[in-house]
Motif scaffolding. Sequence first.
Motif, PDB file in Angstrom:
ATOM      1  N   ILE A 231       0.850  -1.210   0.000  1.00  0.00           N
ATOM      2  CA  ILE A 231       0.000   0.000   0.000  1.00  0.00           C
ATOM      3  C   ILE A 231       0.882   1.255   0.000  1.00  0.00           C
ATOM      4  O   ILE A 231       0.595   2.224  -0.712  1.00  0.00           O
ATOM      5  N   GLU A 232       1.967   1.213   0.735  1.00  0.00           N
ATOM      6  CA  GLU A 232       2.880   2.366   0.759  1.00  0.00           C
ATOM      7  C   GLU A 232       3.506   2.604  -0.618  1.00  0.00           C
ATOM      8  O   GLU A 232       3.604   3.737  -1.087  1.00  0.00           O
ATOM      9  N   GLU A 233       3.899   1.515  -1.253  1.00  0.00           N
ATOM     10  CA  GLU A 233       4.526   1.654  -2.588  1.00  0.00           C
ATOM     11  C   GLU A 233       3.523   2.223  -3.593  1.00  0.00           C
ATOM     12  O   GLU A 233       3.870   3.062  -4.431  1.00  0.00           O
ATOM     13  N   ILE A 234       2.277   1.738  -3.520  1.00  0.00           N
ATOM     14  CA  ILE A 234       1.235   2.255  -4.425  1.00  0.00           C
ATOM     15  C   ILE A 234       1.008   3.744  -4.129  1.00  0.00           C
ATOM     16  O   ILE A 234       0.946   4.577  -5.042  1.00  0.00           O
ATOM     17  N   GLY A 235       0.911   4.067  -2.840  1.00  0.00           N
ATOM     18  CA  GLY A 235       0.690   5.456  -2.433  1.00  0.00           C
ATOM     19  C   GLY A 235       1.790   6.377  -2.953  1.00  0.00           C
ATOM     20  O   GLY A 235       1.511   7.449  -3.504  1.00  0.00           O
ATOM     21  N   ALA A 236       3.038   5.932  -2.819  1.00  0.00           N
ATOM     22  CA  ALA A 236       4.168   6.763  -3.251  1.00  0.00           C
ATOM     23  C   ALA A 236       4.150   6.934  -4.767  1.00  0.00           C
ATOM     24  O   ALA A 236       4.309   8.043  -5.291  1.00  0.00           O
ATOM     25  N   ALA A 237       3.921   5.819  -5.475  1.00  0.00           N
ATOM     26  CA  ALA A 237       3.961   5.877  -6.949  1.00  0.00           C
ATOM     27  C   ALA A 237       2.791   6.652  -7.527  1.00  0.00           C
ATOM     28  O   ALA A 237       2.912   7.273  -8.583  1.00  0.00           O
ATOM     29  N   ARG A 238       1.649   6.602  -6.869  1.00  0.00           N
ATOM     30  CA  ARG A 238       0.449   7.255  -7.415  1.00  0.00           C
ATOM     31  C   ARG A 238       0.234   8.656  -6.837  1.00  0.00           C
ATOM     32  O   ARG A 238      -0.816   9.269  -7.023  1.00  0.00           O
ATOM     33  N   GLY A 239       1.177   9.123  -6.059  1.00  0.00           N
ATOM     34  CA  GLY A 239       1.082  10.479  -5.514  1.00  0.00           C
ATOM     35  C   GLY A 239       0.015  10.634  -4.443  1.00  0.00           C
ATOM     36  O   GLY A 239      -0.544  11.719  -4.258  1.00  0.00           O
ATOM     37  N   CYS A 240      -0.283   9.548  -3.718  1.00  0.00           N
ATOM     38  CA  CYS A 240      -1.266   9.624  -2.627  1.00  0.00           C
ATOM     39  C   CYS A 240      -0.501  10.072  -1.372  1.00  0.00           C
ATOM     40  O   CYS A 240      -0.140   9.252  -0.519  1.00  0.00           O
ATOM     41  N   LEU A 241      -0.263  11.370  -1.286  1.00  0.00           N
ATOM     42  CA  LEU A 241       0.602  11.877  -0.219  1.00  0.00           C
ATOM     43  C   LEU A 241      -0.077  13.007   0.542  1.00  0.00           C
ATOM     44  O   LEU A 241      -0.896  13.744  -0.016  1.00  0.00           O
ATOM     45  N   LYS A 242       0.287  13.103   1.825  1.00  0.00           N
ATOM     46  CA  LYS A 242      -0.162  14.253   2.611  1.00  0.00           C
ATOM     47  C   LYS A 242       0.969  15.278   2.616  1.00  0.00           C
ATOM     48  O   LYS A 242       2.049  15.025   2.068  1.00  0.00           O
ATOM     49  N   LYS A 243       0.707  16.397   3.297  1.00  0.00           N
ATOM     50  CA  LYS A 243       1.760  17.418   3.427  1.00  0.00           C
ATOM     51  C   LYS A 243       3.031  16.789   3.969  1.00  0.00           C
ATOM     52  O   LYS A 243       2.958  15.928   4.857  1.00  0.00           O
ATOM     53  N   GLY A 244       4.149  17.186   3.468  1.00  0.00           N
ATOM     54  CA  GLY A 244       5.428  16.675   3.976  1.00  0.00           C
ATOM     55  C   GLY A 244       5.780  15.333   3.358  1.00  0.00           C
ATOM     56  O   GLY A 244       6.691  14.641   3.822  1.00  0.00           O
ATOM     57  N   GLY A 245       5.004  14.932   2.340  1.00  0.00           N
ATOM     58  CA  GLY A 245       5.339  13.688   1.629  1.00  0.00           C
ATOM     59  C   GLY A 245       4.966  12.419   2.369  1.00  0.00           C
ATOM     60  O   GLY A 245       5.414  11.331   2.007  1.00  0.00           O
ATOM     61  N   ILE A 246       4.118  12.568   3.393  1.00  0.00           N
ATOM     62  CA  ILE A 246       3.699  11.357   4.144  1.00  0.00           C
ATOM     63  C   ILE A 246       2.609  10.633   3.345  1.00  0.00           C
ATOM     64  O   ILE A 246       1.740  11.278   2.747  1.00  0.00           O
ATOM     65  N   ILE A 247       2.663   9.291   3.353  1.00  0.00           N
ATOM     66  CA  ILE A 247       1.678   8.513   2.592  1.00  0.00           C
ATOM     67  C   ILE A 247       0.269   8.759   3.126  1.00  0.00           C
ATOM     68  O   ILE A 247       0.038   8.698   4.339  1.00  0.00           O
ATOM     69  N   ASN A 248      -0.647   9.020   2.212  1.00  0.00           N
ATOM     70  CA  ASN A 248      -2.062   9.121   2.574  1.00  0.00           C
ATOM     71  C   ASN A 248      -2.661   7.709   2.396  1.00  0.00           C
ATOM     72  O   ASN A 248      -2.997   7.295   1.286  1.00  0.00           O
ATOM     73  N   TYR A 249      -2.740   6.987   3.506  1.00  0.00           N
ATOM     74  CA  TYR A 249      -3.144   5.574   3.441  1.00  0.00           C
ATOM     75  C   TYR A 249      -4.557   5.403   2.906  1.00  0.00           C
ATOM     76  O   TYR A 249      -4.846   4.440   2.189  1.00  0.00           O
TER      77      TYR A 249
END
Length: 283
Positions: A231-249
Amino acid sequence: MTIQWFPGHMVETENLLKKAISKVDVVLEILDARLPRASANPFVNKICKEKFRLKVLNKSDLADPEQTKAWLHYFETQKKTPAISICGSQKSQVNGALNYCMDKVNRNRARKLKVMVVGIPNTGKSTILNTLAGKKIAKTGDVPAITRHQQRTSLQNNIDIYDTPGILWPVIEPEERAYILAASGAISDTAIDYNDIAFFAASLLIKRYPELLMQRYSFLKTIPEDALTLIEEIGAARGCLKKGGIINYQKASEALIRELRAGKIGRISFETPEDIDHETEKN
Ligand SMILES: Nc1nc2c(ncn2[C@@H]2O[C@H](COP(=O)(O)OP(=O)(O)OP(=O)(O)O)[C@@H](O)[C@H]2O)c(=O)[nH]1
Ligand SMILES: [Mg+2]
């Protein structure tokens, strides 16, 4: 965790089915081919004991073909209810399911034959009705509980077909069944935490379909060792991020579930007949 999602129209539909079933000649029980056991409502079993019933494994275009074959073989060995797999938008396949029933029931052609389509939400009941009718009569949609009332349509050959609202049961247990149903889209997304569904789905994909994962998510260097990593890898690759680059789960989970349900990861089955064998061994 248990899931409770049993809106009022499902209670009404249960009452309607209890009364209507004695007047019906054939029951088409629409299951989801990806989850033929989890999508079988025990209530349907209970009320259809005396009726000719065909288990229709719909959405077979989304399911793992090997597993669908295994399920059909499993049902054949059970000998209780015949089963067939179809894609609900394919006229020849849907007609094939209806014709199978016509061959099995003793029919008085002077009288209308009543066919009732039943099942849990979002398995494609209304789609099948529309395909049989050859036009859009019933509303369909990729969220559960679209149909809220029974709807009758007259087909050629003196057949009346009844579409019914999808019904679940008051408390869904065990936990794994609730997750399977939720991952398939049969339970409202408001009834269960998205992150939990995605965790379940990610674990299943890593265990059973690692090659499909690697094909779909070409950014993966190796098969993720656990659901969180995927899920983290998908989040990072698809730009699912919160402020500060934290993964938006939440967003990453939604992306995974959306793609899984749409068949974008590949043809995936959520359960296999072997799962039943293993449970039987454990008990
Ligand atoms: N891929 C695929 N999608 C299907 C198939 N059959 C139906 N669908 C889709 O599944 C979704 C649900 O279909 P419906 O016909 O509304 O399902 P339903 O069982 O009537 O749902 P409820 O009325 O909520 O109980 C829709 O988006 C359909 O287009 C199929 O065989 N394959
Ligand atoms: Mg419907």
